[in-house]
Motif scaffolding. Structure first.
Motif: not given
Length: 648
Positions: A25-35, A120-127, A129-136
């Motif tokens: 995982x490149x990150x854990x938790x969730x990200x909201x668009x800044x500003x 690596x992948x993330x979900x959301x939009x340009x407004x 994105x979530x944190x990034x996660x990885x799989x192989x």
């Protein structure tokens, strides 16, 4: 006047679409668009199986009904957490959640994955994105392992935190021991209460469910609401009324049967909550027809057939004598034997049970011994396996056989059911590892915990019979190797690996000596002429792609200290000295003397091959033709022939 060769090699690769590997995982938790004025909350992200090994399905929740997608890139292309401009997006689709869940659900199918690649992948939009996660991904052919988990049923103990801790620990333990496991298969009952999002949040808390694909199964505790379908979208799913217990896909229930093929294994997953037509759905008959149709349509594309459904029919604990278990025990086995099913994985009974090989509802081989380490399927032999709790939220104790219906005793061990080769209940967490090999299935029940915490049921007062000294984490409860039936004939198998891609290259054939054109001869007082041939160039192309290639060359000005004349006065006539690799000679180029021609002062083709040419080796050469104006000062001039190779 003399010239010599120097070499410069350049390969121009054709463009390829790159879709994306490692399970970190490149990150854990969730990200909201800044500003952002209205931040969108993205949650409940889970990686699911796709229709085949080159697909994955990502599902998630969103607080807003906006256009969203999955963005995907090779992990190697992520720099400082930034996705590259070449990242691929897959549009998310979905709808509003039921009122008790709130928000909206989305899912997107990721396609075109390449084998042995970290993504690596993330979900959301340009407004936002979530944190990034990885799989192989791994090799798309050959042996592999998958893990099967029985009834996490988060919330069943009454203590959500303890249930989550046990479930998370089983995921951590099992995947630390099996980091290259390729899919995680559910036995059903992800949660205790169908639409309780706190339980779903606890079930989905581990990032392992964003790194390894989860193959969902509907349990009786999942079926009573839409949250299961909102959270866990599945491939090739038939959501007809026949596969819903009440016959109504629009109602506040989950349902559907689905299938997928993963590396020569056909997986078929059934909603066993629908088993009686009196409920409104198609009952067991609909499932029997579904399995029959899928095996007939797709069984030829696989070497193994594995069925998964929640309600165990050959088990050992509280549900062994359930009336619905007896119904399914009558409805399913003959069809499964007739269709050549290899393995049936089940949950529901919170106990470990491994059946004898069962054919048409009876013991296939009367001589099969309890706990046999190797079993030979014979025609119609099917192995049924029931998984114990993977979270420790609830265990059921083993019950004793009786004379009711098909629940009689085993003559070889009268205190156990006739159909069970192995029964086990220690009140410790476990999971099942299935090794899919070229000519066998290796099924192991492995302890993921002990009597110690995290083990919610035991922590809250249940007894425990496990000894950590001899039966610790990672120890094997039971192991069996299933050898398939090949009939009276002999099956022959060969593994053909990926061919080496081959190479394209060129070298000077032999010693790269000076190309000496000797002393130029004056022609009618008008110009000096000299001739010779370049050192032959060996071109080798062993690539499977049979892609086109070309060699070209040019010269600079001829120089002798401060004296110079233009390289445009040198021309040539290329030829193929030894055929191979589809080589064709380039066009003749005249000396530029007396014309406006550029001669070899511009890059000119020496040789080439077209798409689809044969692999092999060729020798290319060229006769040189130099015409130098008569007013050029006396001297010993040199230039360099620079060769450029292009291949796609």
């Amino acid at each position: 006047m003399r010239t010599h060769l120097s070499r410069r090699r350049r390969a121009a690769a054709g463009a390829t679409a790159a879709v994306l590997g490692v399970a970190v995982a490149l990150g854990s938790g969730l990200a909201s668009p800044a500003l952002a004025a209205d931040p969108v909350t993205l949650s409940s992200i889970v990686l699911g199986v796709g229709a085949n090994e080159a697909q994955r399905i990502v599902s998630w929740y969103s607080s807003a009904d906006t256009a969203q997608s999955v963005q995907l890139a090779p992990t190697a292309d992520i720099v400082n957490g930034e996705f590259p401009a070449t990242a691929v997006t897959f549009a998310g689709v979905g709808a509003a959640n039921i009122a008790t869940s709130g928000g909206y659900n989305r899912h997107a199918t990721v396609t075109g994955l390449k084998e042995n690649t970290a993504y690596s992948y993330r979900v959301g939009s340009a407004d936002g994105w979530s944190a990034a996660y990885a799989f192989k991904t791994q090799d798309f052919e050959g042996d592999y392992d998958f893990l099967f988990y029985g009834d996490p049923q988060i919330g069943a103990s009454g203590n959500l935190a303890k249930d989550q801790a046990g479930w998370t620990d089983t995921l951590d333990v099992s995947l630390a021991a099996n980091p290259n496991a390729e899919i995680l298969v559910s036995g059903g009952d992800q949660v205790e209460t169908a639409n309780t999002e706190a339980q779903w949040n606890a079930f989905l808390a581990s990032d392992k469910l964003r790194q390894y694909p989860w193959a969902a199964t509907i349990g009786n505790h999942d079926v009573g609401g839409k949250a299961y379908e909102q959270h866990l979208f599945t491939p090739n799913t038939d959501r007809s009324g026949a596969y819903y217990s009440n016959g109504n896909p629009a109602s506040n229930t989950s349902g559907g049967d689905y299938w997928y093929i993963y590396k020569d294994t056909l997986f078929i997953d059934l909603n066993s909550n629908s088993y009686a037509t009196s409920q409104g759905g198609g009952g067991d008959a609909a499932h029997v027809q579904y399995v029959t149709d899928v095996v007939k349509q797709h069984g030829g594309d696989a070497k193994w057939t594995v069925l998964v459904f929640h309600h165990s029919i050959y088990t050992a604990a509280a549900h062994a004598k359930d009336s619905d278990a007896k119904v399914r025990r009558n409805d399913f086995p003959k069809t499964f034997s007739d269709l050549g099913v290899d393995l049936v994985l089940q949950g529901h009974d919170h106990v470990y049970a491994r059946s004898y090989l069962i054919k048409n509802g009876a013991k296939a081989n009367p001589d099969e011994k309890p706990g046999a380490e190797d079993v030979f399927a014979g025609p119609g032999g099917v192995l049924y396996v029931t998984a114990n709790s993977a979270s420790g939220s609830k265990y059921y104790d083993i019950t004793k056989p009786d004379a009711s219906g098909t629940n009689g005793p085993d003559p070889l061990k009268p205190n156990e059911y006739w159909y069970d080769s192995v029964q086990n209940q220690e009140h410790v967490r476990s999971y099942i590892k299935v090794g899919v090999r070229s000519d066998k299935l290796v099924v192991e029940n492995v302890r993921s915990g002990t009597c110690a915490a995290p083990n919610a049921s035991v922590e809250l007062g249940n007894s425990c019979s496990n000894s950590a000294d001899t039966k610790g984490v990672g120890s094997v409860v039971d192991k069996v190797t299933v050898h398939p039936y090949h009939g009276d004939n002999q099956d022959i198998q060969v593994n053909v690996p990926n061919a080496k891609p081959g190479e394209f290259g060129w070298t000077i054939d032999g010693y790269n000596g000076l190309v000496d054109l000797g002393t130029a001869v004056e022609k009618d007082g008008d110009y000096f002429a000299a001739a010779g041939s370049i050192n032959p160039i060996k071109v080798s192309d062993s690539r499977r792609s049979l892609s086109p290639w070309s060699l070209s060359a040019s010269v600079g000005d001829f120089k002798d200290a401060g004296k110079t004349f233009s390289g445009s006065y040198l021309g040539w006539t290329p030829y193929v000295a030894a055929a191979g690799a589809g080589a064709k000679a380039g066009n003749a180029v005249e000396s530029g003397f007396g014309t406006d021609g550029k001669g070899l002062a511009e890059s000119r083709g020496l040789g080439y091959a077209e798409q689809g040419h044969a692999r092999g080796t060729a020798l290319l050469s060229a006769d040189l033709d130099l015409k130098v104006p008569a007013d050029v000062a006396k001297g010993n001039y040199r230039t360099t022939l620079t060769i450029t190779a292009l291949s796609s």
